[in-house]
Write an enzyme that holds these catalytic residues in place. Structure first.
Site, PDB file in Angstrom:
ATOM      1  N   ASN A   1       1.981  -6.322  -8.747  1.00  0.00           N
ATOM      2  CA  ASN A   1       2.856  -4.923  -8.915  1.00  0.00           C
ATOM      3  C   ASN A   1       3.880  -4.683  -7.923  1.00  0.00           C
ATOM      4  O   ASN A   1       3.033  -4.707  -6.744  1.00  0.00           O
ATOM      5  CB  ASN A   1       2.231  -3.176  -9.659  1.00  0.00           C
ATOM      6  CG  ASN A   1       3.175  -2.043  -9.541  1.00  0.00           C
ATOM      7  OD1 ASN A   1       4.738  -1.966  -9.230  1.00  0.00           O
ATOM      8  ND2 ASN A   1       2.421  -1.532  -9.558  1.00  0.00           N
TER       9      ASN A   1
ATOM     10  N   LYS B   1       6.341  -2.944  -6.895  1.00  0.00           N
ATOM     11  CA  LYS B   1       6.580  -1.785  -5.994  1.00  0.00           C
ATOM     12  C   LYS B   1       7.805  -1.549  -5.768  1.00  0.00           C
ATOM     13  O   LYS B   1       8.676  -2.693  -5.870  1.00  0.00           O
ATOM     14  CB  LYS B   1       5.798  -0.994  -5.012  1.00  0.00           C
ATOM     15  CG  LYS B   1       3.967  -1.105  -5.785  1.00  0.00           C
ATOM     16  CD  LYS B   1       2.977   0.470  -5.262  1.00  0.00           C
ATOM     17  CE  LYS B   1       1.954   0.008  -5.977  1.00  0.00           C
ATOM     18  NZ  LYS B   1       0.805   0.959  -5.136  1.00  0.00           N
TER      19      LYS B   1
ATOM     20  N   HIS C   1       2.705   4.133 -14.567  1.00  0.00           N
ATOM     21  CA  HIS C   1       1.838   4.315 -13.446  1.00  0.00           C
ATOM     22  C   HIS C   1       1.629   5.694 -13.093  1.00  0.00           C
ATOM     23  O   HIS C   1       2.837   6.056 -12.998  1.00  0.00           O
ATOM     24  CB  HIS C   1       3.142   2.914 -12.680  1.00  0.00           C
ATOM     25  CG  HIS C   1       2.203   2.614 -11.305  1.00  0.00           C
ATOM     26  ND1 HIS C   1       2.111   3.357 -10.324  1.00  0.00           N
ATOM     27  CD2 HIS C   1       1.067   1.978 -10.770  1.00  0.00           C
ATOM     28  CE1 HIS C   1       1.702   2.688  -9.201  1.00  0.00           C
ATOM     29  NE2 HIS C   1       0.740   1.595  -9.826  1.00  0.00           N
TER      30      HIS C   1
ATOM     31  N   GLU D   1       2.500   6.737 -10.289  1.00  0.00           N
ATOM     32  CA  GLU D   1       3.930   6.925 -10.078  1.00  0.00           C
ATOM     33  C   GLU D   1       4.655   7.607 -10.098  1.00  0.00           C
ATOM     34  O   GLU D   1       5.778   8.311  -9.807  1.00  0.00           O
ATOM     35  CB  GLU D   1       3.634   5.641  -8.335  1.00  0.00           C
ATOM     36  CG  GLU D   1       2.786   5.571  -7.236  1.00  0.00           C
ATOM     37  CD  GLU D   1       2.983   3.818  -6.794  1.00  0.00           C
ATOM     38  OE1 GLU D   1       3.973   3.122  -6.851  1.00  0.00           O
ATOM     39  OE2 GLU D   1       1.949   3.818  -6.175  1.00  0.00           O
TER      40      GLU D   1
ATOM     41  N   GLU E   1      -5.941   2.335 -13.533  1.00  0.00           N
ATOM     42  CA  GLU E   1      -6.011   1.872 -12.309  1.00  0.00           C
ATOM     43  C   GLU E   1      -6.360   3.951 -12.047  1.00  0.00           C
ATOM     44  O   GLU E   1      -5.720   4.701 -11.701  1.00  0.00           O
ATOM     45  CB  GLU E   1      -4.769   2.026 -12.058  1.00  0.00           C
ATOM     46  CG  GLU E   1      -4.264   0.947 -11.907  1.00  0.00           C
ATOM     47  CD  GLU E   1      -2.747   0.245 -11.690  1.00  0.00           C
ATOM     48  OE1 GLU E   1      -2.898  -0.705 -10.921  1.00  0.00           O
ATOM     49  OE2 GLU E   1      -1.782   1.156 -11.408  1.00  0.00           O
TER      50      GLU E   1
ATOM     51  N   GLY F   1      -3.565   2.236  -3.478  1.00  0.00           N
ATOM     52  CA  GLY F   1      -2.999   1.951  -1.687  1.00  0.00           C
ATOM     53  C   GLY F   1      -3.778   3.370  -1.216  1.00  0.00           C
ATOM     54  O   GLY F   1      -3.103   3.235  -0.062  1.00  0.00           O
TER      55      GLY F   1
ATOM     56  N   SER G   1      -6.388  -0.637  -4.996  1.00  0.00           N
ATOM     57  CA  SER G   1      -7.245  -1.274  -3.820  1.00  0.00           C
ATOM     58  C   SER G   1      -7.858  -2.830  -4.239  1.00  0.00           C
ATOM     59  O   SER G   1      -8.586  -2.561  -3.555  1.00  0.00           O
ATOM     60  CB  SER G   1      -7.904  -0.237  -3.020  1.00  0.00           C
ATOM     61  OG  SER G   1      -6.930   0.667  -2.458  1.00  0.00           O
TER      62      SER G   1
ATOM     63  N   GLY H   1      -0.800  -3.942  -3.554  1.00  0.00           N
ATOM     64  CA  GLY H   1      -0.025  -4.363  -2.324  1.00  0.00           C
ATOM     65  C   GLY H   1      -0.793  -5.604  -1.603  1.00  0.00           C
ATOM     66  O   GLY H   1      -0.422  -6.269  -0.786  1.00  0.00           O
TER      67      GLY H   1
HETATM   68  C1  PEP Z   1      -0.504  -0.605  -8.100  1.00  0.00           C
HETATM   69  O1  PEP Z   1      -0.067   0.448  -7.997  1.00  0.00           O
HETATM   70  O2  PEP Z   1      -0.856  -0.403  -9.300  1.00  0.00           O
HETATM   71  C2  PEP Z   1      -2.171  -0.681  -6.960  1.00  0.00           C
HETATM   72  C3  PEP Z   1      -3.239  -1.691  -7.779  1.00  0.00           C
HETATM   73  O3  PEP Z   1      -1.753  -0.267  -6.050  1.00  0.00           O
HETATM   74  P1  PEP Z   1      -2.793  -1.643  -5.105  1.00  0.00           P
HETATM   75  O4  PEP Z   1      -3.687  -1.973  -5.549  1.00  0.00           O
HETATM   76  O5  PEP Z   1      -2.180  -1.347  -3.621  1.00  0.00           O
HETATM   77  O6  PEP Z   1      -3.864   0.274  -4.592  1.00  0.00           O
END
Ligand code: PEP
Length: 251
Positions: free
Chosen positions: A9, A11, A96, A98, A168, A174, A214, A236
């Protein structure tokens, strides 16, 4: 049996040129390995068509990160599910945290988006997860169950079987703070039980449930070793070919 999947992803990262280069990098890297999972990249709308042209879609799947809750019409700035499908993308990330947090996406809105995605042959990668307070007050299982029930349980078993779930925990996205493999397994096994109650064991067993938050090369193998963790949704660490491939090869 269900598929193992690693999905990126991106983003709101990379300009078009950087994004095409990153997609080409992942595509090239996949040529040199036999992946034990399906690999998908979720990219900004502007990147979909050019990335689709740049990759081998038999090896690397393409996802949008969202779609509109209307099919077409006077919704300035929105991008519809038919538009996404016309780029060659086969998946769309929906729900998601966000989008829920910053853009007010409710289960009612997400239900409409899921239906539009399915009508347009896009497989939703549907995200669910609790915030830190819900983890700490012990309501996290119930919170995630409600997110699934409210947005998805009006689907037929046939339509539900096209959904990929991504658990998630919001406190892990993040933040560098990963759920432990045990915390992920507890939730994934619980989710599979919820699916079995509604759609039967076969549908539940065939549903891929990804972990996100993460996830990185150093913790992916431990997470993916859990019986109910079928891969990852990666933020990320999907922005760098080496780290993304480090997760792909964790299977
Ligand atoms: C995400 O936004 O779907 C995600 C898992 O981000 P990160 O891996 O950066 O925590």
């Amino acid at each position: 049996m269900r598929k193992n999947i690693v999905a990126g992803n991106w983003k709101m990262n990379t300009n078009l040129q950087e994004g095409v280069a990153l997609a080409k990098g992942v595509n090239e890297a996949l040529k040199n390995i036999t992946a034990n999972c399906d690999v998908i990249i979720g990219v900004p709308f502007t990147h979909l068509a050019p990335v689709n042209d740049a990759i081998d879609s038999s090896k690397l799947g393409l996802a949008a990160e969202n779609c509109a809750d209307h099919k077409s019409g006077a919704y300035t700035g929105e991008v519809s599910a038919p538009m996404v499908a016309s780029t060659g993308a086969k998946y769309v990330i929906l729900g998601h945290s966000e989008r829920r947090q910053y853009y007010g996406e409710t289960s009612e809105i997400l239900k409409t988006k899921v239906n539009l995605a399915l009508e347009n042959n896009l497989a939703p990668i549907f995200c669910i997860g609790e915030v830190l307070e819900e983890r700490e007050n012990g309501s996290y299982l119930n919170v995630v169950k409600t997110q699934i029930v409210d947005a998805l349980f009006e689907l037929s078993a046939d339509d539900f079987s096209k959904i990929i779930l991504a658990y998630e925990p919001v406190w892990a996205i993040g933040t560098g703070k990963t759920a432990t493999a045990e915390q992920a397994e507890e939730m994934h096994a619980f989710i599979r039980g919820v699916l079995a109650e509604k759609y039967g064991q076969e549908v539940a067993d065939n549903t891929s449930i990804l972990y996100g938050g993460s996830c990185k090369p150093s913790n992916a193998a431990e997470l993916f070793a859990k019986p109910n963790v079928d891969g990852g949704l990666i933020g990320g660490a999907s922005l760098d070919v080496e780290s993304f491939m480090g997760i792909v090869t964790a299977f």
